[in-house]
Design an enzyme around this catalytic site. Structure first.
Site, PDB file in Angstrom:
ATOM      1  N   ARG A  51       0.803  -1.223   0.000  1.00 11.43           N
ATOM      2  CA  ARG A  51       0.000   0.000   0.000  1.00 11.43           C
ATOM      3  C   ARG A  51       0.832   1.269   0.000  1.00 11.43           C
ATOM      4  O   ARG A  51       0.471   2.225  -0.675  1.00 11.43           O
ATOM      5  CB  ARG A  51      -1.050  -0.028   1.116  1.00 11.43           C
ATOM      6  CG  ARG A  51      -0.575   0.044   2.491  1.00 11.43           C
ATOM      7  CD  ARG A  51      -1.525  -0.701   3.395  1.00 11.43           C
ATOM      8  NE  ARG A  51      -1.322  -2.112   3.268  1.00 11.43           N
ATOM      9  CZ  ARG A  51      -2.273  -3.019   3.276  1.00 11.43           C
ATOM     10  NH1 ARG A  51      -3.506  -2.667   3.420  1.00 11.43           N
ATOM     11  NH2 ARG A  51      -1.962  -4.279   3.163  1.00 11.43           N
ATOM     12  N   THR A  52       1.942   1.307   0.722  1.00 11.57           N
ATOM     13  CA  THR A  52       2.710   2.550   0.756  1.00 11.57           C
ATOM     14  C   THR A  52       3.277   2.868  -0.630  1.00 11.57           C
ATOM     15  O   THR A  52       3.135   3.975  -1.138  1.00 11.57           O
ATOM     16  CB  THR A  52       3.852   2.464   1.791  1.00 11.57           C
ATOM     17  OG1 THR A  52       3.293   2.132   3.055  1.00 11.57           O
ATOM     18  CG2 THR A  52       4.584   3.782   1.898  1.00 11.57           C
TER      19      THR A  52
ATOM     20  N   LYS B   4      23.717  -6.063  -6.581  1.00  7.09           N
ATOM     21  CA  LYS B   4      25.086  -6.279  -7.078  1.00  7.09           C
ATOM     22  C   LYS B   4      26.105  -5.723  -6.094  1.00  7.09           C
ATOM     23  O   LYS B   4      27.293  -5.668  -6.381  1.00  7.09           O
ATOM     24  CB  LYS B   4      25.276  -5.585  -8.432  1.00  7.09           C
ATOM     25  CG  LYS B   4      24.375  -6.107  -9.525  1.00  7.09           C
ATOM     26  CD  LYS B   4      24.616  -5.321 -10.800  1.00  7.09           C
ATOM     27  CE  LYS B   4      23.574  -5.667 -11.858  1.00  7.09           C
ATOM     28  NZ  LYS B   4      23.566  -4.668 -12.935  1.00  7.09           N
TER      29      LYS B   4
ATOM     30  N   ARG C 210      12.086   3.404   1.581  1.00  8.88           N
ATOM     31  CA  ARG C 210      11.785   2.492   2.693  1.00  8.88           C
ATOM     32  C   ARG C 210      12.999   1.600   2.870  1.00  8.88           C
ATOM     33  O   ARG C 210      13.532   1.057   1.899  1.00  8.88           O
ATOM     34  CB  ARG C 210      10.557   1.649   2.381  1.00  8.88           C
ATOM     35  CG  ARG C 210      10.443   0.472   3.342  1.00  8.88           C
ATOM     36  CD  ARG C 210       9.121  -0.205   3.244  1.00  8.88           C
ATOM     37  NE  ARG C 210       8.058   0.643   3.760  1.00  8.88           N
ATOM     38  CZ  ARG C 210       6.816   0.203   3.956  1.00  8.88           C
ATOM     39  NH1 ARG C 210       6.502  -1.041   3.672  1.00  8.88           N
ATOM     40  NH2 ARG C 210       5.891   1.001   4.428  1.00  8.88           N
TER      41      ARG C 210
ATOM     42  N   HIS D 131       7.401   6.027  10.548  1.00  7.54           N
ATOM     43  CA  HIS D 131       6.661   5.866   9.298  1.00  7.54           C
ATOM     44  C   HIS D 131       5.706   7.066   9.243  1.00  7.54           C
ATOM     45  O   HIS D 131       4.515   6.946   9.478  1.00  7.54           O
ATOM     46  CB  HIS D 131       5.899   4.537   9.315  1.00  7.54           C
ATOM     47  CG  HIS D 131       5.310   4.138   7.990  1.00  7.54           C
ATOM     48  ND1 HIS D 131       5.248   5.006   6.908  1.00  7.54           N
ATOM     49  CD2 HIS D 131       4.762   2.984   7.563  1.00  7.54           C
ATOM     50  CE1 HIS D 131       4.688   4.373   5.895  1.00  7.54           C
ATOM     51  NE2 HIS D 131       4.379   3.154   6.263  1.00  7.54           N
TER      52      HIS D 131
END
Lengths: 180, 310
Positions: free
Chosen positions: B57-58, B85, B107, B135
Protein backbone atom coordinates in the site's frame (compact mmCIF):
# COMPACT_ATOMS: atom_id res chain seq x y z
CA UNK A 1 5.18 45.35 -0.15
CA UNK A 2 2.43 47.44 1.38
CA UNK A 3 -0.62 49.05 -0.16
CA UNK A 4 -2.00 52.58 0.00
CA UNK A 5 -5.60 53.41 -0.78
CA UNK A 6 -5.85 55.23 -4.08
CA UNK A 7 -9.65 55.54 -4.35
CA UNK A 8 -12.89 53.72 -3.67
CA UNK A 9 -14.46 52.30 -6.82
CA UNK A 10 -17.75 50.94 -5.44
CA UNK A 11 -19.62 51.09 -2.15
CA UNK A 12 -21.87 48.41 -0.73
CA UNK A 13 -24.98 49.45 -2.72
CA UNK A 14 -23.05 49.63 -5.96
CA UNK A 15 -21.60 46.17 -5.37
CA UNK A 16 -25.03 44.59 -5.01
CA UNK A 17 -26.58 46.55 -7.90
CA UNK A 18 -23.71 45.46 -10.11
CA UNK A 19 -23.99 41.81 -9.06
CA UNK A 20 -27.73 41.90 -9.77
CA UNK A 21 -27.18 43.45 -13.16
CA UNK A 22 -24.62 40.80 -14.13
CA UNK A 23 -27.04 38.09 -12.98
CA UNK A 24 -29.82 39.58 -15.14
CA UNK A 25 -27.50 39.86 -18.14
CA UNK A 26 -26.51 36.21 -17.78
CA UNK A 27 -30.17 35.16 -17.67
CA UNK A 28 -31.04 37.23 -20.71
CA UNK A 29 -28.13 35.89 -22.75
CA UNK A 30 -28.96 32.28 -21.94
CA UNK A 31 -32.69 32.57 -22.60
CA UNK A 32 -33.98 30.29 -19.88
CA UNK A 33 -31.53 27.42 -20.33
CA UNK A 34 -30.50 25.76 -17.02
CA UNK A 35 -27.17 27.15 -15.84
CA UNK A 36 -24.25 26.08 -13.69
CA UNK A 37 -22.47 28.93 -11.89
CA UNK A 38 -18.93 28.10 -10.85
CA UNK A 39 -17.16 30.48 -8.50
CA UNK A 40 -13.37 30.64 -8.57
CA UNK A 41 -11.89 30.45 -5.07
CA UNK A 42 -12.13 32.54 -3.10
CA UNK A 43 -14.17 35.66 -3.92
CA UNK A 44 -15.83 34.20 -6.97
CA UNK A 45 -17.57 31.74 -4.64
CA UNK A 46 -19.80 34.16 -2.69
CA UNK A 47 -20.37 36.16 -5.90
CA UNK A 48 -21.74 33.04 -7.62
CA UNK A 49 -23.94 32.27 -4.60
CA UNK A 50 -25.43 35.75 -4.54
CA UNK A 51 -26.10 35.79 -8.25
CA UNK A 52 -27.76 32.37 -8.00
CA UNK A 53 -30.15 33.73 -5.38
CA UNK A 54 -31.06 36.60 -7.68
CA UNK A 55 -31.55 34.25 -10.63
CA UNK A 56 -33.61 31.72 -8.65
CA UNK A 57 -36.29 34.35 -8.15
CA UNK A 58 -36.57 34.89 -11.90
CA UNK A 59 -36.49 31.41 -13.38
CA UNK A 60 -38.14 28.04 -12.80
CA UNK A 61 -34.95 26.07 -12.32
CA UNK A 62 -32.50 27.41 -9.77
CA UNK A 63 -28.97 27.45 -11.20
CA UNK A 64 -26.56 24.84 -9.86
CA UNK A 65 -23.51 26.12 -8.01
CA UNK A 66 -19.94 24.89 -7.89
CA UNK A 67 -16.57 26.06 -6.65
CA UNK A 68 -13.21 25.75 -8.35
CA UNK A 69 -9.71 26.06 -6.95
CA UNK A 70 -7.25 26.74 -9.74
CA UNK A 71 -4.00 26.45 -7.79
CA UNK A 72 -3.29 22.93 -9.01
CA UNK A 73 -3.46 24.26 -12.59
CA UNK A 74 -1.30 27.36 -12.21
CA UNK A 75 1.53 27.92 -14.67
CA UNK A 76 3.69 29.74 -12.12
CA UNK A 77 3.79 27.23 -9.25
CA UNK A 78 7.54 26.96 -9.52
CA UNK A 79 7.90 30.74 -9.56
CA UNK A 80 5.74 31.86 -6.67
CA UNK A 81 7.61 32.34 -3.42
CA UNK A 82 5.05 30.76 -1.13
CA UNK A 83 2.77 27.91 -2.01
CA UNK A 84 -0.86 28.84 -2.31
CA UNK A 85 -3.24 27.08 0.05
CA UNK A 86 -5.38 24.68 -1.97
CA UNK A 87 -9.09 25.26 -1.31
CA UNK A 88 -12.10 23.07 -2.05
CA UNK A 89 -13.20 22.22 -5.58
CA UNK A 90 -16.82 21.09 -5.86
CA UNK A 91 -18.15 20.80 -9.38
CA UNK A 92 -21.66 19.34 -9.78
CA UNK A 93 -21.64 15.89 -11.39
CA UNK A 94 -22.59 15.46 -15.05
CA UNK A 95 -21.92 18.92 -16.37
CA UNK A 96 -21.45 17.51 -19.86
CA UNK A 97 -23.45 19.57 -22.39
CA UNK A 98 -24.41 22.15 -19.78
CA UNK A 99 -24.00 25.93 -19.97
CA UNK A 100 -21.42 26.94 -17.40
CA UNK A 101 -20.65 30.44 -16.17
CA UNK A 102 -17.29 30.96 -14.46
CA UNK A 103 -17.42 33.71 -11.86
CA UNK A 104 -14.41 35.66 -10.61
CA UNK A 105 -13.86 39.03 -8.97
CA UNK A 106 -11.16 40.68 -11.09
CA UNK A 107 -10.03 39.91 -14.64
CA UNK A 108 -6.40 40.96 -15.04
CA UNK A 109 -3.73 38.95 -16.91
CA UNK A 110 -6.16 36.17 -17.85
CA UNK A 111 -3.92 33.47 -16.39
CA UNK A 112 -6.35 32.51 -13.65
CA UNK A 113 -9.05 31.99 -16.25
CA UNK A 114 -6.69 29.96 -18.44
CA UNK A 115 -6.07 27.67 -15.44
CA UNK A 116 -9.80 27.55 -14.66
CA UNK A 117 -10.60 26.50 -18.24
CA UNK A 118 -8.05 23.69 -18.02
CA UNK A 119 -9.49 22.60 -14.70
CA UNK A 120 -13.08 22.66 -15.97
CA UNK A 121 -12.23 20.64 -19.05
CA UNK A 122 -11.12 17.80 -16.74
CA UNK A 123 -14.72 17.54 -15.55
CA UNK A 124 -16.28 16.94 -18.96
CA UNK A 125 -17.30 18.68 -22.15
CA UNK A 126 -19.62 21.56 -21.43
CA UNK A 127 -21.90 23.06 -24.06
CA UNK A 128 -20.56 26.54 -23.35
CA UNK A 129 -18.24 28.12 -20.82
CA UNK A 130 -18.89 31.80 -20.21
CA UNK A 131 -17.08 34.23 -17.96
CA UNK A 132 -18.55 36.80 -15.57
CA UNK A 133 -16.32 39.20 -13.64
CA UNK A 134 -16.92 42.11 -11.32
CA UNK A 135 -14.03 44.23 -12.60
CA UNK A 136 -12.07 44.10 -15.85
CA UNK A 137 -8.88 46.04 -15.18
CA UNK A 138 -7.05 45.38 -18.48
CA UNK A 139 -3.40 44.27 -18.91
CA UNK A 140 -4.23 40.92 -20.49
CA UNK A 141 -1.35 38.52 -21.17
CA UNK A 142 -3.52 35.89 -22.85
CA UNK A 143 -6.30 36.10 -25.46
CA UNK A 144 -9.15 35.85 -22.94
CA UNK A 145 -12.20 38.09 -22.60
CA UNK A 146 -15.21 38.12 -20.28
CA UNK A 147 -18.83 37.76 -21.46
CA UNK A 148 -20.27 39.69 -18.52
CA UNK A 149 -18.45 42.58 -16.86
CA UNK A 150 -19.53 44.62 -13.83
CA UNK A 151 -17.25 47.53 -14.56
CA UNK A 152 -14.33 48.11 -16.91
CA UNK A 153 -11.58 50.37 -15.59
CA UNK A 154 -8.15 51.56 -16.64
CA UNK A 155 -5.43 50.75 -14.17
CA UNK A 156 -1.69 51.09 -13.85
CA UNK A 157 0.41 47.95 -13.54
CA UNK A 158 1.44 48.78 -10.00
CA UNK A 159 -2.11 49.16 -8.79
CA UNK A 160 -4.14 46.48 -7.06
CA UNK A 161 -7.91 46.13 -7.33
CA UNK A 162 -9.29 44.85 -4.06
CA UNK A 163 -12.80 43.42 -4.07
CA UNK A 164 -14.08 43.08 -0.50
CA UNK A 165 -17.12 40.94 0.24
CA UNK A 166 -19.10 40.56 3.47
CA UNK A 167 -18.53 36.79 3.55
CA UNK A 168 -14.75 37.18 3.92
CA UNK A 169 -14.03 40.82 4.71
CA UNK A 170 -17.01 42.08 6.70
CA UNK A 171 -18.01 44.68 4.10
CA UNK A 172 -18.99 45.00 0.46
CA UNK A 173 -16.72 47.45 -1.35
CA UNK A 174 -14.15 47.73 -4.10
CA UNK A 175 -10.95 49.73 -3.70
CA UNK A 176 -8.11 50.58 -6.00
CA UNK A 177 -4.85 50.45 -4.08
CA UNK A 178 -1.37 51.57 -4.96
CA UNK A 179 1.76 49.52 -4.25
CA UNK A 180 4.29 51.48 -2.18
CA UNK B 1 3.81 26.05 3.63
CA UNK B 2 6.37 23.43 4.54
CA UNK B 3 9.70 25.15 4.98
CA UNK B 4 11.67 21.94 4.71
CA UNK B 5 13.27 19.89 2.00
CA UNK B 6 12.46 16.47 3.43
CA UNK B 7 9.83 14.63 5.42
CA UNK B 8 11.76 12.30 7.68
CA UNK B 9 9.65 11.83 10.77
CA UNK B 10 6.79 13.10 12.89
CA UNK B 11 9.05 13.78 15.86
CA UNK B 12 10.50 16.97 14.37
CA UNK B 13 7.27 18.21 12.75
CA UNK B 14 5.35 21.02 14.43
CA UNK B 15 1.62 20.95 15.02
CA UNK B 16 1.13 23.73 12.47
CA UNK B 17 2.92 21.73 9.78
CA UNK B 18 0.90 18.62 10.56
CA UNK B 19 -2.37 20.56 10.31
CA UNK B 20 -1.23 22.15 7.06
CA UNK B 21 -0.67 18.70 5.54
CA UNK B 22 -4.04 17.41 6.79
CA UNK B 23 -5.92 20.48 5.54
CA UNK B 24 -4.29 20.23 2.12
CA UNK B 25 -5.15 16.51 2.01
CA UNK B 26 -8.84 17.39 2.38
CA UNK B 27 -8.65 19.40 -0.82
CA UNK B 28 -6.73 16.66 -2.60
CA UNK B 29 -9.24 13.95 -1.69
CA UNK B 30 -11.66 15.54 -4.16
CA UNK B 31 -9.28 14.89 -7.08
CA UNK B 32 -9.68 11.13 -6.60
CA UNK B 33 -13.47 11.42 -7.01
CA UNK B 34 -13.32 13.12 -10.42
CA UNK B 35 -14.07 11.36 -13.69
CA UNK B 36 -10.53 12.31 -14.77
CA UNK B 37 -8.45 11.66 -11.66
CA UNK B 38 -5.52 13.86 -12.57
CA UNK B 39 -4.31 17.43 -12.15
CA UNK B 40 -1.23 18.91 -13.87
CA UNK B 41 0.37 20.31 -10.71
CA UNK B 42 3.65 18.36 -10.66
CA UNK B 43 4.10 17.99 -14.40
CA UNK B 44 7.76 17.47 -15.21
CA UNK B 45 8.75 16.40 -11.69
CA UNK B 46 10.34 13.02 -11.15
CA UNK B 47 9.58 10.93 -8.09
CA UNK B 48 11.52 7.76 -7.37
CA UNK B 49 10.13 5.07 -5.08
CA UNK B 50 13.18 3.35 -3.61
CA UNK B 51 11.92 0.38 -1.66
CA UNK B 52 14.32 -1.96 0.08
CA UNK B 53 11.49 -3.74 1.91
CA UNK B 54 8.27 -5.31 0.72
CA UNK B 55 5.33 -2.94 0.47
CA UNK B 56 1.98 -2.92 -1.26
CA UNK B 57 0.00 0.00 0.00
CA UNK B 58 2.71 2.55 0.76
CA UNK B 59 4.47 2.11 -2.56
CA UNK B 60 1.29 1.90 -4.62
CA UNK B 61 -0.23 4.81 -2.82
CA UNK B 62 2.83 7.02 -3.40
CA UNK B 63 2.81 5.95 -7.03
CA UNK B 64 -0.88 6.78 -7.46
CA UNK B 65 -0.47 10.07 -5.57
CA UNK B 66 2.42 11.10 -7.80
CA UNK B 67 0.61 10.10 -10.98
CA UNK B 68 -2.60 11.91 -10.04
CA UNK B 69 -0.45 15.04 -9.72
CA UNK B 70 1.08 14.32 -13.16
CA UNK B 71 4.58 13.63 -11.86
CA UNK B 72 6.68 10.88 -13.44
CA UNK B 73 7.02 8.05 -10.95
CA UNK B 74 9.73 5.42 -11.14
CA UNK B 75 9.74 2.36 -8.89
CA UNK B 76 12.91 0.66 -7.78
CA UNK B 77 12.87 -2.39 -5.56
CA UNK B 78 16.05 -3.77 -4.08
CA UNK B 79 15.82 -7.14 -5.80
CA UNK B 80 15.86 -5.61 -9.28
CA UNK B 81 18.38 -2.83 -8.64
CA UNK B 82 22.14 -2.63 -8.43
CA UNK B 83 21.81 -3.01 -4.68
CA UNK B 84 21.71 -6.73 -5.33
CA UNK B 85 25.09 -6.28 -7.08
CA UNK B 86 26.56 -4.75 -3.93
CA UNK B 87 26.07 -1.03 -4.46
CA UNK B 88 25.89 0.94 -1.21
CA UNK B 89 22.83 2.95 -0.28
CA UNK B 90 24.83 6.15 -0.53
CA UNK B 91 26.02 5.41 -4.06
CA UNK B 92 22.49 4.50 -5.11
CA UNK B 93 21.26 7.82 -3.77
CA UNK B 94 23.99 9.82 -5.50
CA UNK B 95 23.17 8.05 -8.74
CA UNK B 96 19.50 8.95 -8.48
CA UNK B 97 20.41 12.52 -7.61
CA UNK B 98 22.63 12.72 -10.69
CA UNK B 99 19.58 11.75 -12.76
CA UNK B 100 17.91 14.88 -11.37
CA UNK B 101 15.17 13.19 -9.38
CA UNK B 102 13.07 15.74 -7.51
CA UNK B 103 11.93 13.41 -4.77
CA UNK B 104 12.98 10.03 -3.45
CA UNK B 105 10.60 8.04 -1.29
CA UNK B 106 12.66 5.51 0.60
CA UNK B 107 11.79 2.49 2.69
CA UNK B 108 14.66 0.72 4.37
CA UNK B 109 15.12 -1.79 7.16
CA UNK B 110 17.79 0.39 8.81
CA UNK B 111 16.51 3.13 11.11
CA UNK B 112 17.91 6.46 10.00
CA UNK B 113 18.56 5.48 6.36
CA UNK B 114 16.40 8.36 5.00
CA UNK B 115 18.22 10.84 7.25
CA UNK B 116 21.56 9.75 5.81
CA UNK B 117 20.26 10.21 2.27
CA UNK B 118 18.72 13.59 3.03
CA UNK B 119 22.14 15.03 3.84
CA UNK B 120 23.57 13.86 0.53
CA UNK B 121 20.90 14.63 -2.04
CA UNK B 122 19.40 17.70 -3.62
CA UNK B 123 16.19 15.70 -4.05
CA UNK B 124 13.54 15.83 -1.34
CA UNK B 125 13.59 12.67 0.74
CA UNK B 126 10.36 11.22 2.08
CA UNK B 127 10.59 8.51 4.70
CA UNK B 128 8.37 5.62 3.64
CA UNK B 129 9.32 3.66 6.75
CA UNK B 130 12.77 3.14 8.28
CA UNK B 131 13.35 0.04 10.39
CA UNK B 132 11.44 0.27 13.64
CA UNK B 133 11.98 4.04 13.82
CA UNK B 134 9.32 6.10 11.99
CA UNK B 135 6.66 5.87 9.30
CA UNK B 136 5.50 9.48 9.12
CA UNK B 137 3.11 9.26 6.18
CA UNK B 138 1.23 6.41 7.88
CA UNK B 139 0.80 8.48 11.06
CA UNK B 140 -0.43 11.41 8.98
CA UNK B 141 -3.02 9.33 7.15
CA UNK B 142 -4.10 7.80 10.46
CA UNK B 143 -4.50 11.29 11.91
CA UNK B 144 -6.48 12.31 8.83
CA UNK B 145 -8.82 9.33 9.27
CA UNK B 146 -9.22 9.99 13.00
CA UNK B 147 -9.93 13.68 12.41
CA UNK B 148 -12.53 12.84 9.77
CA UNK B 149 -14.41 10.54 12.16
CA UNK B 150 -13.87 12.30 15.50
CA UNK B 151 -13.62 15.92 14.29
CA UNK B 152 -10.60 16.44 16.56
CA UNK B 153 -7.13 15.16 17.41
CA UNK B 154 -7.02 16.21 21.04
CA UNK B 155 -8.54 14.65 24.13
CA UNK B 156 -9.00 11.16 22.66
CA UNK B 157 -8.05 7.81 24.11
CA UNK B 158 -6.13 5.90 21.46
CA UNK B 159 -5.09 2.31 22.16
CA UNK B 160 -2.22 1.02 20.02
CA UNK B 161 -1.99 -2.72 20.50
CA UNK B 162 0.33 -5.39 19.25
CA UNK B 163 3.95 -5.66 18.22
CA UNK B 164 5.13 -2.36 19.71
CA UNK B 165 8.75 -3.54 19.69
CA UNK B 166 9.03 -3.68 15.92
CA UNK B 167 6.50 -1.01 15.01
CA UNK B 168 7.50 2.27 13.39
CA UNK B 169 3.77 2.98 13.00
CA UNK B 170 3.35 2.94 16.78
CA UNK B 171 6.22 5.37 17.25
CA UNK B 172 5.10 7.87 14.61
CA UNK B 173 1.50 7.76 15.82
CA UNK B 174 2.59 8.21 19.42
CA UNK B 175 4.59 11.31 18.49
CA UNK B 176 1.72 12.77 16.51
CA UNK B 177 -1.17 12.10 18.87
CA UNK B 178 0.63 13.19 22.04
CA UNK B 179 1.67 16.42 20.30
CA UNK B 180 -2.04 17.21 19.96
CA UNK B 181 -2.90 16.18 23.52
CA UNK B 182 -4.54 12.80 23.02
CA UNK B 183 -3.89 9.93 25.40
CA UNK B 184 -1.98 7.11 23.75
CA UNK B 185 -2.06 3.68 25.38
CA UNK B 186 0.63 1.38 24.07
CA UNK B 187 -0.28 -2.22 24.82
CA UNK B 188 1.80 -5.32 24.16
CA UNK B 189 2.85 -8.60 25.64
CA UNK B 190 5.84 -7.97 27.93
CA UNK B 191 8.21 -9.51 25.37
CA UNK B 192 6.96 -7.11 22.68
CA UNK B 193 7.13 -3.94 24.80
CA UNK B 194 10.60 -2.40 24.42
CA UNK B 195 12.34 -1.09 27.51
CA UNK B 196 12.50 2.69 27.65
CA UNK B 197 9.72 3.21 25.07
CA UNK B 198 8.22 5.86 27.38
CA UNK B 199 11.25 8.04 26.71
CA UNK B 200 10.54 8.46 22.99
CA UNK B 201 8.14 11.31 23.69
CA UNK B 202 9.95 14.36 25.01
CA UNK B 203 7.10 16.83 25.35
CA UNK B 204 3.64 15.96 26.72
CA UNK B 205 4.82 12.61 28.05
CA UNK B 206 1.97 12.64 30.57
CA UNK B 207 -0.17 11.60 27.58
CA UNK B 208 1.70 8.32 27.06
CA UNK B 209 0.58 5.22 28.97
CA UNK B 210 1.96 1.68 28.88
CA UNK B 211 0.14 -1.51 29.76
CA UNK B 212 0.29 -5.26 29.27
CA UNK B 213 -3.46 -5.60 29.73
CA UNK B 214 -5.53 -5.39 26.59
CA UNK B 215 -8.72 -4.79 28.56
CA UNK B 216 -7.19 -1.75 30.23
CA UNK B 217 -6.05 -0.36 26.88
CA UNK B 218 -9.38 -0.90 25.12
CA UNK B 219 -11.65 0.27 27.95
CA UNK B 220 -13.44 3.51 26.90
CA UNK B 221 -11.09 3.95 23.94
CA UNK B 222 -12.15 6.29 21.11
CA UNK B 223 -9.72 4.64 18.71
CA UNK B 224 -8.27 1.13 18.73
CA UNK B 225 -5.32 0.65 16.42
CA UNK B 226 -4.13 -2.91 15.94
CA UNK B 227 -0.59 -3.69 14.79
CA UNK B 228 0.64 -6.63 12.80
CA UNK B 229 2.97 -9.14 14.39
CA UNK B 230 6.11 -8.65 12.32
CA UNK B 231 7.33 -12.21 12.05
CA UNK B 232 9.91 -11.15 9.45
CA UNK B 233 11.74 -9.00 12.00
CA UNK B 234 11.69 -11.65 14.73
CA UNK B 235 14.88 -13.59 15.18
CA UNK B 236 13.65 -15.41 18.26
CA UNK B 237 10.36 -16.53 19.72
CA UNK B 238 8.40 -13.77 21.44
CA UNK B 239 5.32 -15.80 22.43
CA UNK B 240 4.48 -19.49 22.74
CA UNK B 241 1.97 -19.80 19.88
CA UNK B 242 -0.19 -17.73 17.56
CA UNK B 243 -3.31 -19.18 19.19
CA UNK B 244 -2.17 -18.11 22.62
CA UNK B 245 -1.25 -14.67 21.32
CA UNK B 246 -4.69 -14.24 19.80
CA UNK B 247 -6.33 -15.27 23.06
CA UNK B 248 -4.54 -12.50 25.00
CA UNK B 249 -3.93 -9.78 22.44
CA UNK B 250 -6.27 -10.44 19.52
CA UNK B 251 -9.11 -7.97 18.95
CA UNK B 252 -12.42 -9.84 19.05
CA UNK B 253 -15.87 -8.30 18.94
CA UNK B 254 -16.31 -9.23 22.62
CA UNK B 255 -13.20 -7.20 23.51
CA UNK B 256 -14.17 -4.32 21.24
CA UNK B 257 -17.33 -3.85 23.33
CA UNK B 258 -15.16 -2.50 26.17
CA UNK B 259 -14.39 0.54 24.03
CA UNK B 260 -16.67 3.56 23.53
CA UNK B 261 -19.84 2.81 21.52
CA UNK B 262 -18.55 4.96 18.64
CA UNK B 263 -15.05 3.48 18.63
CA UNK B 264 -13.17 3.24 15.34
CA UNK B 265 -10.96 0.24 14.64
CA UNK B 266 -7.80 0.89 12.65
CA UNK B 267 -5.03 -1.25 11.22
CA UNK B 268 -2.14 0.01 9.08
CA UNK B 269 -2.10 -3.26 7.14
CA UNK B 270 -1.23 -5.80 6.05
CA UNK B 271 -3.51 -7.66 8.45
CA UNK B 272 -2.92 -11.11 9.85
CA UNK B 273 -6.50 -12.21 10.40
CA UNK B 274 -6.81 -14.48 13.38
CA UNK B 275 -3.48 -13.32 14.82
CA UNK B 276 -4.00 -9.74 16.00
CA UNK B 277 -7.53 -9.15 14.73
CA UNK B 278 -10.62 -11.32 14.23
CA UNK B 279 -12.17 -11.30 10.78
CA UNK B 280 -15.60 -10.10 11.95
CA UNK B 281 -13.99 -7.06 13.60
CA UNK B 282 -11.76 -6.25 10.64
CA UNK B 283 -14.79 -6.28 8.33
CA UNK B 284 -17.24 -4.99 10.92
CA UNK B 285 -19.11 -1.69 11.19
CA UNK B 286 -16.48 0.03 13.38
CA UNK B 287 -13.62 -0.76 11.05
CA UNK B 288 -12.13 2.19 9.11
CA UNK B 289 -9.29 0.14 7.67
CA UNK B 290 -10.21 0.84 4.04
CA UNK B 291 -10.81 4.54 4.79
CA UNK B 292 -7.20 4.61 5.93
CA UNK B 293 -6.12 3.34 2.53
CA UNK B 294 -8.12 6.02 0.66
CA UNK B 295 -6.80 8.67 3.01
CA UNK B 296 -3.29 7.47 2.20
CA UNK B 297 -3.51 8.66 -1.40
CA UNK B 298 -4.88 12.11 -0.45
CA UNK B 299 -2.32 12.63 2.32
CA UNK B 300 0.57 11.59 0.10
CA UNK B 301 -0.65 13.92 -2.66
CA UNK B 302 -0.65 16.73 -0.11
CA UNK B 303 2.88 15.87 1.02
CA UNK B 304 4.25 15.69 -2.52
CA UNK B 305 2.54 18.97 -3.39
CA UNK B 306 3.84 20.75 -0.30
CA UNK B 307 7.41 19.47 -0.79
CA UNK B 308 7.69 19.76 -4.58
CA UNK B 309 5.10 22.22 -5.82
CA UNK B 310 6.86 25.48 -5.24
Amino acid sequence: MSLKLSYQLMNSDEVSTTLNRIADDILKANSGRPLVLIGIQRRGVPMARRMAVRMAAKMQREPQIGTLDINLYRDDLTRVASQPVVQKTEVPPNIDDRDVVLVDDVLYTGRTIRAALDALCDFGRMRTIQLAVMIDRGHRELPIEANFIGKRITTKDDEVVEVRLKEFDGEDAIYVMEKI
Amino acid sequence: MLKRKDLLGIEDLGREEILEILDAAESFQEVSTRPIKKVPTLRGKTIINLFFEASTRTRTSFEIAGKRLSADVVNISSSTSSVSKGETLIDTARTLDAMAADCVVIRHSASGAPHTLAKLTKASIVNGGDGSHEHPTQALLDAYTIRQRKRRLNDLKVAIIGDIAHSRVARSNTHLLTKFGSHVWLCAAPTLMPLGIERIVCENNEFLHLTNSMDEAVEHADVVMMLRIQFERMTESFFPSVREYFRYYGLTSARARWAKPDVIIMHPGPMNRGVEIATDVADGPFSVILDQVSAGVAVRMAILYLLLGG
